[in-house]
Motif scaffolding. Structure first.
Motif, mmCIF file in Angstrom:
data_model
loop_
_atom_site.group_PDB
_atom_site.id
_atom_site.type_symbol
_atom_site.label_atom_id
_atom_site.label_comp_id
_atom_site.label_asym_id
_atom_site.label_seq_id
_atom_site.Cartn_x
_atom_site.Cartn_y
_atom_site.Cartn_z
ATOM 1 N N ASP A 12 8.549 -7.106 2.124
ATOM 2 C CA ASP A 12 8.187 -8.049 1.050
ATOM 3 C C ASP A 12 9.345 -8.887 0.544
ATOM 4 O O ASP A 12 9.154 -10.029 0.131
ATOM 5 C CB ASP A 12 7.648 -7.298 -0.178
ATOM 6 C CG ASP A 12 6.436 -6.474 0.128
ATOM 7 O OD1 ASP A 12 5.684 -6.873 1.035
ATOM 8 O OD2 ASP A 12 6.248 -5.438 -0.545
ATOM 9 N N SER A 81 9.848 0.463 1.725
ATOM 10 C CA SER A 81 9.908 0.066 0.314
ATOM 11 C C SER A 81 11.253 0.484 -0.274
ATOM 12 O O SER A 81 11.887 1.433 0.201
ATOM 13 C CB SER A 81 8.730 0.645 -0.491
ATOM 14 O OG SER A 81 8.719 2.040 -0.438
ATOM 15 N N ILE A 88 12.366 0.887 -11.194
ATOM 16 C CA ILE A 88 11.372 1.927 -10.884
ATOM 17 C C ILE A 88 10.486 2.168 -12.109
ATOM 18 O O ILE A 88 10.979 2.344 -13.219
ATOM 19 C CB ILE A 88 12.070 3.234 -10.449
ATOM 20 C CG1 ILE A 88 12.783 3.010 -9.119
ATOM 21 C CG2 ILE A 88 11.062 4.384 -10.354
ATOM 22 C CD1 ILE A 88 13.678 4.162 -8.687
ATOM 23 N N ARG A 92 4.383 5.294 -13.111
ATOM 24 C CA ARG A 92 3.669 5.151 -11.832
ATOM 25 C C ARG A 92 4.089 6.255 -10.862
ATOM 26 O O ARG A 92 3.242 6.849 -10.178
ATOM 27 C CB ARG A 92 3.956 3.776 -11.230
ATOM 28 C CG ARG A 92 3.344 3.595 -9.866
ATOM 29 C CD ARG A 92 3.509 2.184 -9.355
ATOM 30 N NE ARG A 92 3.131 2.117 -7.949
ATOM 31 C CZ ARG A 92 3.108 0.994 -7.243
ATOM 32 N NH1 ARG A 92 3.450 -0.148 -7.816
ATOM 33 N NH2 ARG A 92 2.767 1.010 -5.968
ATOM 34 N N ALA A 93 5.385 6.548 -10.805
ATOM 35 C CA ALA A 93 5.863 7.600 -9.911
ATOM 36 C C ALA A 93 5.323 8.967 -10.346
ATOM 37 O O ALA A 93 4.952 9.798 -9.507
ATOM 38 C CB ALA A 93 7.389 7.601 -9.881
ATOM 39 N N ARG A 99 -0.936 13.004 -8.215
ATOM 40 C CA ARG A 99 -1.983 12.758 -7.227
ATOM 41 C C ARG A 99 -1.675 13.520 -5.936
ATOM 42 O O ARG A 99 -2.532 14.204 -5.377
ATOM 43 C CB ARG A 99 -2.044 11.253 -6.962
ATOM 44 C CG ARG A 99 -3.405 10.698 -6.752
ATOM 45 C CD ARG A 99 -3.464 9.179 -6.915
ATOM 46 N NE ARG A 99 -2.366 8.468 -6.317
ATOM 47 C CZ ARG A 99 -1.563 7.632 -6.979
ATOM 48 N NH1 ARG A 99 -1.744 7.433 -8.275
ATOM 49 N NH2 ARG A 99 -0.599 7.003 -6.367
ATOM 50 N N ARG A 126 11.772 8.962 -6.487
ATOM 51 C CA ARG A 126 11.785 7.828 -7.427
ATOM 52 C C ARG A 126 12.103 8.307 -8.843
ATOM 53 O O ARG A 126 12.869 7.673 -9.556
ATOM 54 C CB ARG A 126 10.434 7.111 -7.426
ATOM 55 C CG ARG A 126 10.276 6.165 -6.260
ATOM 56 C CD ARG A 126 8.990 5.354 -6.380
ATOM 57 N NE ARG A 126 8.950 4.301 -5.400
ATOM 58 C CZ ARG A 126 8.121 4.282 -4.349
ATOM 59 N NH1 ARG A 126 7.249 5.247 -4.151
ATOM 60 N NH2 ARG A 126 8.170 3.286 -3.481
HETATM 61 P P1 ATP Z 1 1.994 4.539 -5.216
HETATM 62 O O1 ATP Z 1 1.016 5.615 -4.837
HETATM 63 O O2 ATP Z 1 2.343 4.536 -6.676
HETATM 64 O O3 ATP Z 1 1.654 3.172 -4.660
HETATM 65 P P2 ATP Z 1 3.731 4.887 -2.949
HETATM 66 O O4 ATP Z 1 4.855 5.824 -2.721
HETATM 67 O O5 ATP Z 1 2.529 5.054 -2.098
HETATM 68 O O6 ATP Z 1 3.376 4.953 -4.507
HETATM 69 P P3 ATP Z 1 4.964 2.723 -1.558
HETATM 70 O O7 ATP Z 1 3.983 2.606 -0.442
HETATM 71 O O8 ATP Z 1 6.278 3.376 -1.290
HETATM 72 O O9 ATP Z 1 4.256 3.387 -2.838
HETATM 73 O O10 ATP Z 1 5.282 1.261 -2.153
HETATM 74 C C1 ATP Z 1 4.300 0.238 -2.277
HETATM 75 C C2 ATP Z 1 4.910 -0.895 -3.112
HETATM 76 O O11 ATP Z 1 4.947 -0.505 -4.490
HETATM 77 C C3 ATP Z 1 6.349 -1.221 -2.755
HETATM 78 O O12 ATP Z 1 6.564 -2.594 -2.946
HETATM 79 C C4 ATP Z 1 7.168 -0.411 -3.753
HETATM 80 O O13 ATP Z 1 8.432 -1.009 -4.000
HETATM 81 C C5 ATP Z 1 6.282 -0.449 -4.986
HETATM 82 N N1 ATP Z 1 6.373 0.790 -5.799
HETATM 83 C C6 ATP Z 1 5.798 1.983 -5.538
HETATM 84 N N2 ATP Z 1 6.036 2.878 -6.515
HETATM 85 C C7 ATP Z 1 6.793 2.232 -7.428
HETATM 86 C C8 ATP Z 1 7.382 2.620 -8.688
HETATM 87 N N3 ATP Z 1 7.205 3.850 -9.194
HETATM 88 N N4 ATP Z 1 8.100 1.686 -9.355
HETATM 89 C C9 ATP Z 1 8.262 0.447 -8.861
HETATM 90 N N5 ATP Z 1 7.747 0.013 -7.696
HETATM 91 C C10 ATP Z 1 7.015 0.893 -6.980
#
Ligand code: ATP
Length: 133
Positions: A12, A81, A88, A92-93, A99, A126
């Motif tokens: 991205d 990512s 961060i 959300r983390a 989950r 994270r």
């Molecule tokens: P989620 O289930 O919250 O989406 P994930 O680990 O599956 O977490 P990724 O697939 O690693 O998420 O990332 C998807 C996008 O969201 C990327 O652009 C990443 O930078 C962003 N992202 C994910 N979690 C966070 C966070 N806690 N804070 C900021 N950006 C995040």
């Protein structure tokens, strides 16, 4: 002592593009440091904290694994990512962690265990990196 160029990119965006004094990368076989004028290197990275130093100050970046390539005093990190510690979203983390924990605890055959474990690892890491801001 000099500097090296650090580029951290995801599909991205460019997350870091800076002249830095040193970098410590989360290699799959352990952390490794990269100083200016490092020899060429290609390494796989695991989910972890990438640390770099600018003007004597350390910055932390979450990366979801990927590759580090060192060539001609440029360290390029390609990750699925990546976020600077300050970007961060901890809530959300935390939600992603809960989950993943629920999915793993359910012992449901339709749940992809490896995928849930990786999601948990990303969320926990994270939260750790967010604490370093
Ligand atoms: P989620 O289930 O919250 O989406 P994930 O680990 O599956 O977490 P990724 O697939 O690693 O998420 O990332 C998807 C996008 O969201 C990327 O652009 C990443 O930078 C962003 N992202 C994910 N979690 C966070 C966070 N806690 N804070 C900021 N950006 C995040």
């Amino acid at each position: 002592m000099g500097t090296l160029q650090l580029e951290v990119v995801t599909p991205d965006k460019t997350v870091v593009s800076a002249e830095v004094e040193m970098v410590v990368c989360p290699g799959v076989e352990g952390e490794f440091g990269v100083l200016p004028q490092h020899v060429s290197l290609l390494s796989a990275l695991k989910i972890g904290d990438l640390r770099y130093r600018v003007n004597g100050k350390d910055e932390n970046v979450f990366i979801s694994g990927g590759f580090a390539d060192v060539n001609n005093n440029v360290l390029s990190v390609l990750a699925e990512s990546a976020e600077l510690a300050g970007d961060i979203d901890a809530a959300r983390a935390q939600a992603a962690k809960e989950r993943a924990e629920k999915r793993l605890a359910a012992h449901d055959e339709s749940v992809d265990q490896t995928r849930a474990e990786a999601a948990l690892q990303r969320a926990v890491t994270r939260l750790q990196v967010a604490q370093l801001r």
